[in-house]
Enzyme design. Structure first.
Site, short mmCIF file in Angstrom:
data_model
loop_
_atom_site.label_atom_id
_atom_site.label_comp_id
_atom_site.label_asym_id
_atom_site.label_seq_id
_atom_site.Cartn_x
_atom_site.Cartn_y
_atom_site.Cartn_z
N GLY A 36 43.95 26.76 30.95
CA GLY A 36 44.99 25.92 30.37
C GLY A 36 44.79 24.43 30.61
N ASN A 38 45.47 36.73 25.39
CA ASN A 38 46.53 36.88 26.38
C ASN A 38 47.63 35.87 26.02
OD1 ASN A 38 48.19 37.00 28.60
ND2 ASN A 38 46.70 36.13 30.04
N LYS A 60 50.49 35.48 27.29
CA LYS A 60 51.33 35.05 28.43
C LYS A 60 52.80 35.15 28.02
CE LYS A 60 47.36 32.58 30.10
NZ LYS A 60 46.77 31.49 30.86
N SER A 86 40.12 28.03 28.84
CA SER A 86 39.97 26.99 27.80
C SER A 86 38.89 27.33 26.76
CB SER A 86 39.71 25.62 28.43
OG SER A 86 40.85 25.22 29.20
N GLU A 100 47.45 33.86 37.38
CA GLU A 100 48.87 33.49 37.41
C GLU A 100 49.68 34.55 38.17
OE1 GLU A 100 49.15 32.88 33.20
OE2 GLU A 100 47.87 31.11 33.40
N GLU A 144 37.46 34.18 35.21
CA GLU A 144 38.30 33.06 34.79
C GLU A 144 38.42 32.06 35.93
OE1 GLU A 144 41.07 34.42 31.35
OE2 GLU A 144 42.15 34.45 33.25
N HIS A 159 45.46 38.75 36.96
CA HIS A 159 45.33 37.41 36.39
C HIS A 159 45.70 36.38 37.47
CE1 HIS A 159 46.03 33.87 33.94
NE2 HIS A 159 45.30 34.45 33.02
#
Ligand SMILES: O=C[C@H](O)COP(=O)(O)O
Length: 252
Positions: free
Chosen positions: A173, A9, A11, A213, A97, A167, A95
């Site tokens: 991240g 991904n 992003k 990560s 985000e 996730e 996701h």
């Protein structure tokens, strides 16, 4: 037998030029690799160029989002029809985000999942708890609700063909990865929930990834867990060397 899916991904990273250069490098790095499925999910602007570059490689293309309508006056949005035509096999939905910065709810994600399936796209549906949920012992409650609501109303066959990505938000991240045991525990929990929703056969077939990560040095142990069927990789998917190393780790 579930084939692991290693999906990058990207992003909001990589111009068209950078994306094409990356895929050329990845093709070289992974030439002849078998036994895993590899996908890259570039920003919308690079999808077409990457689709052309992936032709004949067996690697798949995924989008990072879509809107829950086939067409219409929705400025700035992209529909599943457009993604399918361009050559996408996958679309990442829900996701964290998207949930956090763009207010996506489980209900919205559910509508997107259904429309993606209608148009022959395979959703990679993301779920995961925040740190406060984990610390309060609410991981299964939170993840369970996300799974039930985001995947409500799907047939057993639809559930079987999905990809779910666990996730944990606190691992995205941050360099802080869930331990292989913790990730395995949640993935197994998700599979048991899917068995309740769609039966044992659907639960046996559905692929459940881990994301957060994932790096070359922790990938083999995570991917070696019985209920972890691949990874959704963010930061480490931006460099050919690290993404290729993660893909190879899935074969160990
Ligand atoms: O979709 C990918 C995840 O958000 C993981 O990102 P990360 O590998 O940079 O932690």
């Amino acid at each position: 037998m579930r084939i692991p899916l290693l999906a990058g991904n990207w992003k909001m990273y990589k111009t068209v030029t950078e994306a094409v250069e990356f895929v050329r490098g990845l093709k070289e790095a992974l030439a002849g690799i078998q036994g895993v499925e590899v996908a890259v999910c570039p920003p919308f602007t690079a999808l077409y160029a990457v689709a052309r570059e992936l032709q004949g490689t067996g690697m798949a293309l995924g989008a990072q989002n879509m809107y829950q309508a086939e067409e219409g006056a929705y400025t700035g949005e992209v529909s599943p029809v457009m993604l399918k035509e361009i050559g996408c096999r996958y679309v990442i939905l829900g996701h964290s985000e998207r949930r956090q910065y763009f207010g996506e709810s489980d209900e919205m994600i559910n509508a997107k999942v259904k429309l993606a399936l209608k148009h022959g796209l395979t959703p990679i549906v993301c779920v995961g708890e925040h740190l406060k949920d984990r610390e309060a012992g609410n991981t299964e409650k939170v993840v369970g609700e996300q799974v039930r609501r985001s995947l409500a109303g799907l047939s057993a066959a639809e559930l079987a063909g999905l990809v779910v990505a666990y996730e944990p938000v606190w691992a995205i991240g941050t360099g802080r990865t869930a331990s292989p045991e913790d990730a395995q525990q949640v993935n197994a929990f998700i599979r048991s929930l899917l068995a309740e929703m769609g039966g044992q056969e659907a639960a046996r077939q559905v692929r459940i990834q881990y994301g957060g990560s994932v790096k070359p040095d922790n990938a083999a142990e995570l991917l070696g867990q019985p209920d972890i069927d691949g990874a959704l990789v963010g930061g480490a998917s931006l460099k050919v060397e690290s993404f290729a190393a993660i893909v190879r780790a899935a074969l160990q």
